[in-house]
Design a protein around this motif. Sequence first.
Motif, PDB file in Angstrom:
ATOM      1  N   ALA A   1       1.002  -1.157   8.419  1.00 45.44           N
ATOM      2  CA  ALA A   1       1.028   0.281   8.161  1.00 45.44           C
ATOM      3  C   ALA A   1       1.284   1.073   9.441  1.00 45.44           C
ATOM      4  CB  ALA A   1      -0.295   0.707   7.529  1.00 45.44           C
TER       5      ALA A   1
ATOM      6  N   PHE B   1       5.285   2.199   4.382  1.00 47.52           N
ATOM      7  CA  PHE B   1       3.937   2.233   3.788  1.00 47.52           C
ATOM      8  C   PHE B   1       3.271   3.592   4.025  1.00 47.52           C
ATOM      9  CE2 PHE B   1       4.707  -2.202   5.124  1.00 47.52           C
ATOM     10  CZ  PHE B   1       4.615  -2.828   3.884  1.00 47.52           C
TER      11      PHE B   1
ATOM     12  N   PRO C   1       7.158  -3.285   0.271  1.00 41.41           N
ATOM     13  CA  PRO C   1       5.880  -3.450  -0.412  1.00 41.41           C
ATOM     14  C   PRO C   1       5.768  -4.764  -1.188  1.00 41.41           C
ATOM     15  CG  PRO C   1       6.699  -1.221  -0.717  1.00 41.41           C
ATOM     16  CD  PRO C   1       7.806  -2.010  -0.094  1.00 41.41           C
TER      17      PRO C   1
END
Length: 411
Positions: free
Chosen positions: A350, A357, A287
């Motif tokens: 993603a 994620f 992230p």
Amino acid sequence: MMIHCFCDCKSVMLCHTQLPMKLSTFPSTSLHAHPSIPTSNCNSSYSIKTPTTKFAPQASTLFLKLSRNNGSPLRYNHRRSFPKPLSNRPTSITACTHVGAAGSDRPFADKVSEFKDACWRFLRPHTIRGTALGSFALVARALIENSNLIKWSLLFKAFSGLFALICGNGYIVGINQIYDISIDKVNKPYLPIAAGDLSVQSAWLLVAFFAAAGLLIVGLNFGPFIFSLYTFGLFLGTIYSVPPLRMKRFPVAAFLIIATVRGFLLNFGVYYATRAALGLAFEWSSPVVFITTFVTLFALVIAITKDLPDVEGDRKYQISTLATKLGVRNIAFLGCGILLMNYIGSILAAIYMPQAFRQWLLIPAHMIFASSLIFQAWVLEKANYTKEAISGFYRFIWNLFYAEYAIFPFI
């Protein structure tokens, strides 16, 4: 002072009874008739005598004498007239007026309030919001990843770090305003120095305070490595605005400086400092790599689009930007294109990294952001790129920037 008012009457007398009137020239003024000694005759005018002394700051008094010798109505200001006299007894009229205090006598509290407002505008609030949101988001992410290490004793250190970042932000945007006064008078006349609400001396004191306070806080609390990053950020902000380098004159150099300071240095530095405060060695996480890359590219878009509302002044003072070279429309589309690539990359990350994620948040959020960006570009096109529409589009870009940080701790 003598004032002659000509009328179509030969003479006039006013009654013994008091006659309240308004003196339209001055606010809060009243006029009262009182009995007096008969006055001299006149044929076609009346005289108003006032003392030659100047008004005092709080109040002043006008002494007016009006003289006539028979009962015909007094007419003045075209067809407006006083009531007909009820008696033959002549009178004189005394009027008093009160004048408000002069502007220099404003309360001290008002002056302090105006100075606070000027200082807030000097900080460029939209950049402060971006810095604060970025700091909160990176700290929150580090704490979520290491929730077992959270200590209340770290709260003071976190807020001191946030204050140091705001000081650094204030220094960079402040030094830019000091050296851009003539340009800002055209492009951003609402800024405090350009508007005359903040003196250049006060601005220099503020930027000196911001730099000194930020360096002191970081040096005492966050170690030599973060101190060197912070100093490097201030250096880049200085050469961006200050002659003889003044790198903002060169589009590519200006974009790289903004992207480095607002993208890489802010995100990497805050995350590094937070892990150090928790007693952990620095370690990249998916992230944090995502937000650092994303925001660095986003900062590049901000660097490109920030010149869109400033084209008029930049051309006048021969400042070369992509907007002045390529045109507003082309740069708006370029910025939108880079952002859309950012959003597509986020969706793909993603999809192909579900272990890193949360797909249910990252995918729909960026689809909404991308759709709203396309809509705003359409609105700008329909508005024919007026200055108001361009400013609104630039504000919307910042709102997308804030939104990215808002969802980051939870992705």
